[in-house]
Design an enzyme around this catalytic site. Structure first.
Site, PDB file in Angstrom:
ATOM      1  N   CYS A   1      65.749  70.182  23.976  1.00  0.00           N
ATOM      2  CA  CYS A   1      64.996  69.926  25.009  1.00  0.00           C
ATOM      3  C   CYS A   1      63.680  69.136  24.573  1.00  0.00           C
ATOM      4  O   CYS A   1      63.388  68.969  23.341  1.00  0.00           O
ATOM      5  CB  CYS A   1      64.208  71.352  25.582  1.00  0.00           C
TER       6      CYS A   1
ATOM      7  N   CYS B   1      60.582  68.450  25.624  1.00  0.00           N
ATOM      8  CA  CYS B   1      59.100  68.756  25.955  1.00  0.00           C
ATOM      9  C   CYS B   1      58.274  68.935  24.833  1.00  0.00           C
ATOM     10  O   CYS B   1      57.059  68.493  24.868  1.00  0.00           O
ATOM     11  CB  CYS B   1      58.759  69.853  26.887  1.00  0.00           C
TER      12      CYS B   1
ATOM     13  N   CYS C   1      60.286  67.573  30.087  1.00  0.00           N
ATOM     14  CA  CYS C   1      61.669  67.797  29.402  1.00  0.00           C
ATOM     15  C   CYS C   1      62.553  66.631  29.715  1.00  0.00           C
ATOM     16  O   CYS C   1      63.884  66.768  29.741  1.00  0.00           O
ATOM     17  CB  CYS C   1      62.135  69.268  30.085  1.00  0.00           C
TER      18      CYS C   1
ATOM     19  N   LYS D   1      67.459  79.063  34.827  1.00  0.00           N
ATOM     20  CA  LYS D   1      65.987  79.078  34.379  1.00  0.00           C
ATOM     21  C   LYS D   1      64.939  78.776  35.207  1.00  0.00           C
ATOM     22  O   LYS D   1      65.119  77.619  35.811  1.00  0.00           O
ATOM     23  CB  LYS D   1      65.958  77.980  32.855  1.00  0.00           C
TER      24      LYS D   1
ATOM     25  N   ARG E   1      57.041  71.738  36.231  1.00  0.00           N
ATOM     26  CA  ARG E   1      58.396  71.707  35.933  1.00  0.00           C
ATOM     27  C   ARG E   1      59.293  72.017  37.284  1.00  0.00           C
ATOM     28  O   ARG E   1      60.534  72.304  36.979  1.00  0.00           O
ATOM     29  CB  ARG E   1      58.937  72.286  34.989  1.00  0.00           C
TER      30      ARG E   1
ATOM     31  N   GLU F   1      74.270  77.520  39.821  1.00  0.00           N
ATOM     32  CA  GLU F   1      73.944  76.946  38.537  1.00  0.00           C
ATOM     33  C   GLU F   1      74.842  77.458  37.479  1.00  0.00           C
ATOM     34  O   GLU F   1      75.279  76.953  36.806  1.00  0.00           O
ATOM     35  CB  GLU F   1      72.491  77.441  38.074  1.00  0.00           C
TER      36      GLU F   1
ATOM     37  N   LYS G   1      66.653  83.285  32.379  1.00  0.00           N
ATOM     38  CA  LYS G   1      65.186  83.280  31.979  1.00  0.00           C
ATOM     39  C   LYS G   1      64.319  83.229  32.972  1.00  0.00           C
ATOM     40  O   LYS G   1      64.452  82.118  33.817  1.00  0.00           O
ATOM     41  CB  LYS G   1      65.222  82.056  30.798  1.00  0.00           C
TER      42      LYS G   1
ATOM     43  N   TYR H   1      60.795  87.906  21.172  1.00  0.00           N
ATOM     44  CA  TYR H   1      59.924  87.945  20.136  1.00  0.00           C
ATOM     45  C   TYR H   1      59.539  89.447  19.364  1.00  0.00           C
ATOM     46  O   TYR H   1      58.891  89.643  18.461  1.00  0.00           O
ATOM     47  CB  TYR H   1      58.484  87.372  20.642  1.00  0.00           C
TER      48      TYR H   1
END
Ligand code: PBG
Length: 327
Positions: free
Chosen positions: A120, A122, A130, A195, A217, A233, A248, A313
């Site tokens: 990407c 960005c 992006c 996304k 975005r 998609e 996401k 994370y």
């Protein structure tokens, strides 16, 4: 003849019987751990809004990777904070770029660790969008060329999996063709297929220094109220050659994860994004929730909904708990 012959509580009577009838098992091998790599040297910079997560320079990677491997985690996802930004994000396709150097460093220490490159622009553009900007909007088709350059450069450095996260139309097919034309037929594509334009990415934009400098975005990422559009998609990306598709964020989109799994039965990743991490960390640090239990409950729910793998994370924290429970 239901109650009293049937008693649901019989199978909840002890931990051992609960384990026997448990329908979903979380495993360390489900996790993908994101890393934020910076170009300078000697950097281990904590990210304010994501306690426990750091920006690392390439020279700090060996120790980090050793820890990740010792915990049993099998894959990392790389984001780069480049030395310079420009209008087209050219720092993203330099052979000595920050992610390219990180890939080589990781592969020289741990050739088996799966390295996924987030593709990407960005983080690399001075406007923070992006893609290629024309008339104050991202030009879809011109962006495809730039993404393919970045993807090829990552693969040339040794990246195993390319993960385009930009949400331009046609990029999976475009990148697949470029990879094949350069003899990278075996490189895997993990598509950020559904996304959403989500406020849950807030902390990430601090971590990756990638906030858009104007607008937002919403002309390329999906509108959160939509689920049928997510299926379109995903269908398109599978047709274009995506080996793995992704939904996401994860926590507020469990219905989308389930719908995608039920509809396509294709390898499916879910991205447990920065805001989902930070909310739990913050409430845990205040003592308002039991952080460890909430973390496991959330990750289990993402898996129960249908995700085969989870980008999170929490990967190291969760691995520590799961490894402890095994003993
Ligand atoms: C890059 C990208 C973003 C995230 C992953 N890749 C930010 C965005 O789209 O604005 C978000 C990850 C997170 O919040 O943890 N496009």
């Amino acid at each position: 003849m239901s109650f009293p012959r049937n008693r649901m509580r019989r199978l909840r009577n002890s931990e051992n019987i609960r384990r026997l009838v448990r329908e979903t098992a979380l495993s360390v091998e489900d996790f993908i751990y994101p890393l934020f790599i910076v170009g300078q040297e000697g950097v281990k910079q904590p990210i304010q809004s994501m306690p426990g997560i750091w920006q690392l320079s390439v020279d700090q990677l060996a120790a980090e990777i050793e820890e990740i491997m010792a915990l049993g985690i099998k894959a990392v996802l790389l984001f780069g904070l480049p030395e310079y930004k420009d209008a087209v994000g050219s720092a993203s396709w330099q052979d000595n770029g920050v992610v390219q150097r990180a890939i080589r460093e990781i592969k020289s220490h741990s050739p088996d660790l799966l390295v996924i490159g987030d593709v990407c622009l960005c983080e690399y553009t001075d406007h923070g969008h992006c893609g290629y900007i024309e008339n104050n909007d991202v030009n879809n088709d011109k962006t495809l060329e730039l993404l393919a350059r970045q993807a090829l450069s990552y693969v040339g450095a040794g990246c195993d999996i390319i993960a385009p996260s930009d949400m331009m139309d046609g990029r999976i097919g475009f990148i697949r063709e470029e990879l094949d034309a350069n003899n990278y037929q075996d490189t895997i594509i993990m598509s950020y297929a559904a996304k959403y334009a989500s406020a849950f990415y807030g902390p990430f934009r601090e971590a990756a220094d990638s906030a858009p400098q104007f607008g937002d975005r919403r002309t390329y990422q999906m509108d959160p109220p939509n689920i049928r559009e997510a299926l379109r998609e995903v269908k398109l990306d599978i047709e274009e050659g995506a080996d793995i598709v992704m939904v996401k964020p994860a926590l507020a989109y469990l219905d989308v994860i389930k719908a995608v799994k039920d509809e396509f039965n294709h390898p499916l990743a879910a991205y447990n994004v920065s805001g989902e991490y930070s909310m739990i960390k913050a409430a845990g640090m205040k003592g308002w929730i039991d952080e460890e239990r909430v973390m496991l409950e959330m990750l289990t729910a993402i898996k129960r909904a249908g995700a085969d793998m989870i980008i999170t994370y929490f990967a190291k924290d969760a691995a520590r708990v799961l490894n402890r429970q095994k003993m």
